[in-house]
Structure formats: structure tokens, C-alpha cells
Design an enzyme around this catalytic site. Structure first.
Site, short mmCIF file in Angstrom:
data_model
loop_
_atom_site.label_atom_id
_atom_site.label_comp_id
_atom_site.label_asym_id
_atom_site.label_seq_id
_atom_site.Cartn_x
_atom_site.Cartn_y
_atom_site.Cartn_z
CE LYS A 30 -4.44 -1.46 1.73
NZ LYS A 30 -5.49 -1.31 2.73
CE LYS A 75 -13.24 -2.85 0.07
NZ LYS A 75 -13.31 -2.46 1.46
CE LYS A 86 -6.00 -8.21 -2.37
NZ LYS A 86 -5.72 -7.67 -1.03
P1 TYM Z 1 -10.86 -5.45 3.75
O1 TYM Z 1 -11.83 -4.38 4.06
O2 TYM Z 1 -9.78 -5.17 2.78
O3 TYM Z 1 -11.61 -6.74 3.24
C1 TYM Z 1 -12.73 -7.27 3.94
C2 TYM Z 1 -12.67 -8.78 3.88
O4 TYM Z 1 -12.70 -9.21 2.51
C3 TYM Z 1 -11.63 -10.10 2.27
N1 TYM Z 1 -11.18 -9.95 0.88
C4 TYM Z 1 -11.08 -10.96 0.01
N2 TYM Z 1 -11.35 -12.27 0.12
C5 TYM Z 1 -11.16 -13.04 -0.99
N3 TYM Z 1 -10.71 -12.55 -2.17
C6 TYM Z 1 -10.43 -11.24 -2.32
N4 TYM Z 1 -10.01 -10.77 -3.50
C7 TYM Z 1 -10.61 -10.38 -1.20
N5 TYM Z 1 -10.43 -9.05 -1.01
C8 TYM Z 1 -10.78 -8.81 0.27
C9 TYM Z 1 -10.55 -9.70 3.25
O5 TYM Z 1 -9.63 -10.75 3.48
C10 TYM Z 1 -11.37 -9.36 4.48
O6 TYM Z 1 -11.67 -10.53 5.22
N6 TYM Z 1 -7.78 -5.42 7.69
C11 TYM Z 1 -9.08 -5.85 7.23
C12 TYM Z 1 -10.23 -5.31 8.04
C13 TYM Z 1 -10.12 -5.53 9.50
C14 TYM Z 1 -10.30 -6.75 10.19
C15 TYM Z 1 -10.15 -6.45 11.57
C16 TYM Z 1 -10.57 -8.05 9.78
C17 TYM Z 1 -9.87 -4.56 10.44
N7 TYM Z 1 -9.90 -5.13 11.68
C18 TYM Z 1 -10.24 -7.44 12.56
C19 TYM Z 1 -10.66 -9.03 10.76
C20 TYM Z 1 -10.50 -8.73 12.12
C21 TYM Z 1 -9.26 -5.37 5.79
O7 TYM Z 1 -8.64 -4.44 5.35
O8 TYM Z 1 -10.22 -6.03 5.10
#
Ligand code: TYM
Length: 345
Positions: free
Chosen positions: A115, A210, A207
Site C-alpha cells: 500500500k 477495490k 487479487k
Molecule cells: P478489507 O476491508 O480489505 O476486506 C474485507 C474482507 O474481505 C476479504 N477480501 C477478500 N477475500 C477473498 N478474495 C479477495 N479478493 C478479497 N479481497 C478482500 C478480506 O480478506 C477481508 O476478510 N484489515 C481488514 C479489516 C479488519 C479486520 C479487523 C478483519 C480490520 N480489523 C479485525 C478481521 C479482524 C481489511 O482491510 O479487510
């Protein structure tokens, strides 16, 4: 070993463009876990602002993720749905973890490197310490299980390291205060299903994300049926028919991705799908995939739109969830502060 009640926590960032990866890799698993566990699902707005967000868009996207949770089938009455910034304990525990985690641990986080890119000196400090806040999210509730997509695995490992170091650094105080031999559980990642890593529709080695500049690379939860059909039609493939066995995916990431998506939508394993579609041409398989994707996703998108027409309802869900989250977090945060030696009234 201290016995912690089983509790699920997970979060999704409100940064716009919720996509099929978020849905299949995370949200559908959130829904499935509700029957067995007490679940807490958080819209992590404090994580979102580690990169600048337009304030109006942030509020809109926070409501949209909440709407997606509800539209996908999360029961916000039996479980807890809220936005992170309404519960100050996340920030308080994150500070404590800033003092537990080591610079070297954070320096190894691949997501920060991706990032921040070449502009490391210009990245926010929050982006660097982001994984400590994530550990705080989970451990503020002593959550034991965390459903996430594959890309969060390293962050989850860091959460475990932080929990472990806190437990070790303060072992004497933890025991003296009657908490046993562990104050925080070591949270288990739940990375399951054939879509734990959904790839871009334009390039099976990247991947689905967004932030991909090409909207054709992802299916957004807000896409209508025609848009979903167009994106699947344009999805990159190769000239060979689909393989009969998973071994035949070697060197064919796009084929593997589309079959994985189909399997997750159909609630089947990749192998089961290959016994049905092995030998088919992509043109035929894509029609099948389109039908399934539209039938599964269009109702979710429509329900999100309906919910977004009533922001007061969504805000009420978040306020109610935040109230219950605060109650759950208060004694856990109090205990952590007490262990450290912070005097509290
Ligand atoms: P975020 O907001 O990027 O994504 C949310 C969830 O979607 C999953 N994900 C995917 N799974 C499969 N294929 C993909 N291409 C894909 N893109 C995203 C992510 O793995 C995630 O589960 N850091 C985290 C948010 C967070 C969090 C937490 C998660 C903050 N605190 C505590 C668990 C526990 C994040 O940026 O997810």
C-alpha cells in the site's frame, strides 16, 4: 490454559466498491458462522482513514457496508453490527498494543509495503500501525475466531503474536489479578472455502481489489444483472476447455478463479464443480456462471439499495450495535489496563 468462550469477530473497511472477493471471501462466511457462534461484525472506519477519505464518501460507505451485511443475511439483532469509531476502546487498546508490538514485526507486513509502495516516507503513521489496531479490534472482545480472506493471514498472525507477548510480558500481573495464565486468547483465523482469494477478472495472478483502476476487474455488490453479465463475458480466459481435475489448473489462473467463484456461489467444492463442467468450453461455462452469479448477487444488491434509502434505520442499527459492543468491551479493557498498572476509578 484459560478457557475463553468462543466468539467471532471480523471487520470490513468502508472504502467503497465492495466486491465479490469481500462477499465470498468474508461476508458469506460471516453469515454462515452466526448459527454456531456469538458474532461481532464491525465496519472499520478507523482503518479506512489510514488513507485519506472524503468525509461524505466515508459516511456513505460505512452505511453501505452495513447494508451489505444485513442484505447478505447477518442478523444485527442476535449478533452485533457496528462501526468501529463509536467504540473508543478500539483506539485505547490499540495504543497499548503500539507499545507491545515491535517495529521489526510491523516492518515485515507485506500489505503495508504494497500500500505504501515507493512513497513509504509519505504514508500515514496509521497505515504503518494498522495491524496493531486490527489486533485491538479482535482482542477488545477476547474473540477466538476471525473469518477473513487469505490476504489477512499475516495480520492475523501478528494479532496472535501481540496477544502472546502481552500474556508473557504481564504474566505475573495476569496471575496475581486472578485471570489465570492468559489474558488474551490467540485468535484463530478462519480462512475457508474455494473463494478465500478471489482474483481479478482481467488478470488471474492479481487479487480482486477495490483499488484496481479497471472496474471490469471486479464484480461489485452494487452491480446490476446486465453489468455482472458483461463483466463475466469479458473476463479473461484461455483457449483450452475446462480441466476435469484441479491438477489441470497448472498455469491457468483465470480458469481456476472462475471455477472457484462458481463453486463458492453454488456452495460446492472446486472438485465437485469440475466433475460437472470439466471438458466444457469457456463460452458454455460462462453462461452458467452468469446465471448463478446474477441469481445470487442481484437480490443482495437490490436489498442493499432498499436499505440505503433509509439511512436512519442503518444509523440506528449501528448505534444499537455500538452500545452492546461497548458493554462487552468495557470489563475487558478495564482488566487490561489494570494488569498494566494503570490506576482507574
Ligand atoms: P478489507 O476491508 O480489505 O476486506 C474485507 C474482507 O474481505 C476479504 N477480501 C477478500 N477475500 C477473498 N478474495 C479477495 N479478493 C478479497 N479481497 C478482500 C478480506 O480478506 C477481508 O476478510 N484489515 C481488514 C479489516 C479488519 C479486520 C479487523 C478483519 C480490520 N480489523 C479485525 C478481521 C479482524 C481489511 O482491510 O479487510
Amino acid at each position: 490454559m484459560t478457557d475463553f468462550p468462543m466468539r467471532v469477530f471480523s471487520g470490513v473497511q468502508p472504502t467503497g466498491n465492495l466486491h465479490l472477493g469481500n462477499y465470498l471471501g468474508a461476508i458469506t462466511n460471516f453469515v454462515a458462522l452466526q448459527d454456531k457462534f456469538d458474532c461481532i461484525y464491525c465496519v472499520v472506519d478507523m482503518h479506512a482513514v489510514t488513507v485519506w477519505q472524503d468525509p461524505q464518501a466515508l459516511a456513505h460507505n460505512t452505511r453501505e457496508v452495513t447494508a451489505a451485511f444485513i442484505a447478505a443475511g447477518i442478523d444485527a439483532k442476535s449478533h452485533i453490527v457496528f462501526n468501529q469509531s463509536q467504540v473508543s476502546g478500539h483506539a485505547e487498546l490499540a495504543w497499548i498494543f503500539n507499545c507491545v508490538a515491535r517495529m521489526g514485526w510491523l516492518n515485515r507486513m507485506t500489505q503495508f509495503k504494497e500500500k505504501a509502495g515507493k512513497h513509504r516516507e509519505n504514508a500515514s503513521v496509521g497505515l504503518f500501525t494498522y495491524p496493531n489496531l486490527m489486533a485491538a479490534d479482535i482482542l477488545l472482545y477476547q474473540a477466538t475466531h476471525v473469518p477473513v480472506g487469505e490476504d489477512q493471514k499475516q495480520h492475523l498472525e501478528l494479532s496472535r503474536d501481540i496477544a502472546q507477548k502481552f500474556n508473557t510480558d504481564f504474566a505475573t500481573a495476569i496471575a496475581e489479578k486472578g485471570f489465570g495464565d492468559q489474558y488474551f486468547p490467540l485468535p484463530e483465523p478462519l480462512i475457508t472455502g474455494p473463494a478465500a482469494r478471489v482474483m481479478s477478472l482481467r488478470d488471474g495472478t492479481n487479487k480482486m481489489s477495490k483499488s484496481d483502476p479497471s472496474d471490469l476487474s471486479r464484480i461489485n455488490l452494487s452491480d446490476d444483472g446486465d453489468t455482472i453479465a458483461k463483466k463475466i463475458r469479458k473476463a479473461k480466459t484461455d483457449p483450452e476447455p475446462l480441466p476435469h481435475e484441479a491438477a489441470g489448473f497448472e498455469g491457468r489462473p483465470e480458469a481456476q478463479n472462475l471455477v472457484g467463484i462458481y463453486a463458492a456461489l453454488a456452495g460446492k467444492s472446486g472438485d465437485e464443480v469440475l466433475t460437472e463442467v470439466g471438458g466444457q468450453q469457456f463460452s458454455q461455462f460462462k453462461e452458467r456462471l452468469t446465471e448463478l452469479a446474477v441469481a445470487s448477487l442481484a437480490p443482495v444488491g437490490a436489498e442493499m439499495t432498499r436499505l440505503m434509502d433509509d439511512p436512519a434505520f442503518i444509523d440506528q442499527v449501528l448505534a444499537d450495535g455500538a452500545g452492546r459492543a461497548r458493554e462487552l468491551a468495557a470489563p475487558i479493557l478495564h482488566g487490561a489496563k489494570d494488569i498494566i498498572g494503570f490506576i482507574q476509578s
